[in-house]
Design a protein around this motif. Structure first.
Motif, mmCIF file in Angstrom:
data_model
loop_
_atom_site.group_PDB
_atom_site.id
_atom_site.type_symbol
_atom_site.label_atom_id
_atom_site.label_comp_id
_atom_site.label_asym_id
_atom_site.label_seq_id
_atom_site.Cartn_x
_atom_site.Cartn_y
_atom_site.Cartn_z
ATOM 1 N N PRO A 265 18.816 -7.464 -25.338
ATOM 2 C CA PRO A 265 18.971 -6.128 -24.642
ATOM 3 C C PRO A 265 18.857 -6.423 -23.290
ATOM 4 O O PRO A 265 17.971 -7.349 -22.813
ATOM 5 N N ALA A 266 19.244 -5.666 -21.262
ATOM 6 C CA ALA A 266 19.179 -5.744 -20.354
ATOM 7 C C ALA A 266 18.485 -5.197 -20.173
ATOM 8 O O ALA A 266 17.928 -3.488 -20.633
ATOM 9 N N VAL A 267 16.906 -5.644 -19.284
ATOM 10 C CA VAL A 267 16.457 -4.997 -18.955
ATOM 11 C C VAL A 267 16.221 -4.972 -17.023
ATOM 12 O O VAL A 267 16.839 -5.500 -16.980
ATOM 13 N N GLY A 268 15.718 -3.640 -16.582
ATOM 14 C CA GLY A 268 15.537 -3.314 -15.024
ATOM 15 C C GLY A 268 15.272 -2.412 -14.731
ATOM 16 O O GLY A 268 14.658 -1.392 -15.175
ATOM 17 N N LEU A 269 15.405 -2.481 -13.264
ATOM 18 C CA LEU A 269 15.059 -1.128 -12.190
ATOM 19 C C LEU A 269 15.909 -0.336 -11.778
ATOM 20 O O LEU A 269 17.374 -0.038 -12.667
ATOM 21 N N ILE A 270 15.074 1.066 -12.834
ATOM 22 C CA ILE A 270 15.470 2.621 -12.907
ATOM 23 C C ILE A 270 15.500 3.283 -11.911
ATOM 24 O O ILE A 270 14.464 3.651 -11.926
ATOM 25 N N ALA A 271 16.185 4.444 -10.753
ATOM 26 C CA ALA A 271 15.859 5.143 -10.582
ATOM 27 C C ALA A 271 16.788 6.692 -10.008
ATOM 28 O O ALA A 271 18.110 6.257 -10.625
ATOM 29 N N PRO A 272 16.403 7.120 -9.526
ATOM 30 C CA PRO A 272 17.410 8.460 -9.786
ATOM 31 C C PRO A 272 18.829 8.476 -8.734
ATOM 32 O O PRO A 272 18.589 7.435 -7.572
ATOM 33 N N HIS A 273 19.781 8.396 -9.335
ATOM 34 C CA HIS A 273 20.894 8.417 -8.432
ATOM 35 C C HIS A 273 20.806 9.293 -7.633
ATOM 36 O O HIS A 273 20.806 10.761 -7.181
ATOM 37 N N GLN A 274 21.339 8.998 -5.944
ATOM 38 C CA GLN A 274 20.911 9.914 -4.753
ATOM 39 C C GLN A 274 21.933 8.963 -3.633
ATOM 40 O O GLN A 274 21.098 7.854 -3.805
ATOM 41 N N GLU A 275 21.597 9.586 -3.024
ATOM 42 C CA GLU A 275 22.503 9.295 -1.797
ATOM 43 C C GLU A 275 21.776 10.250 -0.584
ATOM 44 O O GLU A 275 22.132 11.259 -0.358
ATOM 45 N N PRO A 276 21.393 9.838 0.645
ATOM 46 C CA PRO A 276 20.697 8.081 0.981
ATOM 47 C C PRO A 276 19.812 8.469 -0.426
ATOM 48 O O PRO A 276 18.396 8.908 -0.259
ATOM 49 N N TYR A 277 19.469 7.051 -0.603
ATOM 50 C CA TYR A 277 17.968 6.635 -1.178
ATOM 51 C C TYR A 277 16.723 6.517 0.399
ATOM 52 O O TYR A 277 17.361 6.563 1.745
#
Length: 296
Positions: A265-277
């Motif tokens: 399993p892959a693990v990573g950083l997730i954040a709300p999809h938004q533009e711009p950050y």
């Protein structure tokens, strides 16, 4: 208006007027008055009321979606303006699955070394709770599994793939040799994370594919509790390799690799999809990219 929209978000999250008011640091009458004023401004009923909170009306559910967007955009605007005045500064709230806390530490310590005016709150949470907290604007980002269960509309930065090891006492029969096959653990006295944790569901699937169904006689939401049980009793547990090595360092415990079954399993950083950050969140995503371990 922004403050009233934040009240609606808090009420939807807590599903209780008193708890929602407490989370915002205001009184319950102030919260109730703010929701009523918002209803008057929008011209619709948002909350079903009785002797207690009865949920959001259909109009309230639609308003909640827009409220999250508006409040999120407002916070991003404030962060952008602050960055233009003061440089990269502020506070980031990060929720992390328990098995990835050592990686969260690497991310946070590296980031704060480069950006000393940014502070962090790091919380340990289950993967489903992390997604809920992102939706409710309770956190800015999370570290969770990327490819095991649906994530929704989020931005991701992979960090590593999760390999597994058995933790046991050195004199335990399973401590000899390795890597161990999963079916060798069918009769082991297991203590594992609770079933609400995605890591536990992954481990259960590994056992199922190996054709065994061992029972975990002790379950906990804390990996520290699991290792402590192994240290003080005739138990074994299964943990991701990095975390197992960290928790067992300096202790009379054996860390035995388990044979890989399929793609890890892959693990990573997730954040709300938004533009711009916001500048701070953009920098955090960049920091995660710098930490990434090849996932092939």
């Amino acid at each position: 208006m922004i403050a009233k929209l934040e009240m609606l978000i808090a009420l939807a999250r807590e599903r209780h007027f008193g708890r929602a008011a407490e989370s915002l640091g205001i009184t319950q009458p102030s919260l109730s008055a703010g929701i009523r004023q918002l209803e008057e401004q929008l011209g619709v009923k948002l909350v079903s009321r009785g002797s207690r909170f009865g949920g959001l009306t259909p109009e309230g559910q639609r308003a909640l979606i827009r409220a999250r967007q508006i409040v999120g955009d407002t916070r991003r605007l404030r962060e952008e303006m602050r960055a233009s005045r003061e440089g990269l500064a502020g506070h980031l709230r990060l929720a992390v699955i328990p098995t990835a806390l050592t990686w969260a530490s690497r991310l946070v310590t590296g980031f704060t070394a480069r950006h000393p005016n940014v502070s962090f709150t790091v919380l340990s949470r289950a993967s489903a709770e992390i997604l809920s907290m992102l939706d409710d604007l309770e956190i800015d980002a999370g570290i969770s599994y990327l490819d095991n269960e649906p994530l929704g509309r989020v931005t991701t930065r992979p960090l590593y793939r999760e390999a597994y090891t058995l933790v046991c006492r050195p004199e335990h029969p399973l401590a000899q040799g390795g890597p161990l096959s999963w079916d060798a653990l069918g009769d082991a006295r297991l203590c594992l994370l609770t079933p609400d944790m995605q890591n536990r569901r992954i481990i259960n699937r590994q056992f199922m594919e190996a054709g065994v169904a061992p029972t975990a006689l002790i379950e906990s939401s804390s990996t520290v509790v699991l290792v402590s049980n192994v240290l003080h009793g005739d138990w074994v547990t299964i943990l991701p390799t990095d975390l197992a090595r960290f928790l067992c360092e300096g202790k009379p415990l054996a860390v035995v690799p388990l044979a890989e079954r399929g793609a890890a399993p892959a693990v990573g950083l997730i954040a709300p999809h938004q533009e711009p950050y916001t500048p701070v969140l953009q920098a955090l995503l960049g920091e995660a990219e710098g930490l990434t371990r090849p996932l092939s």
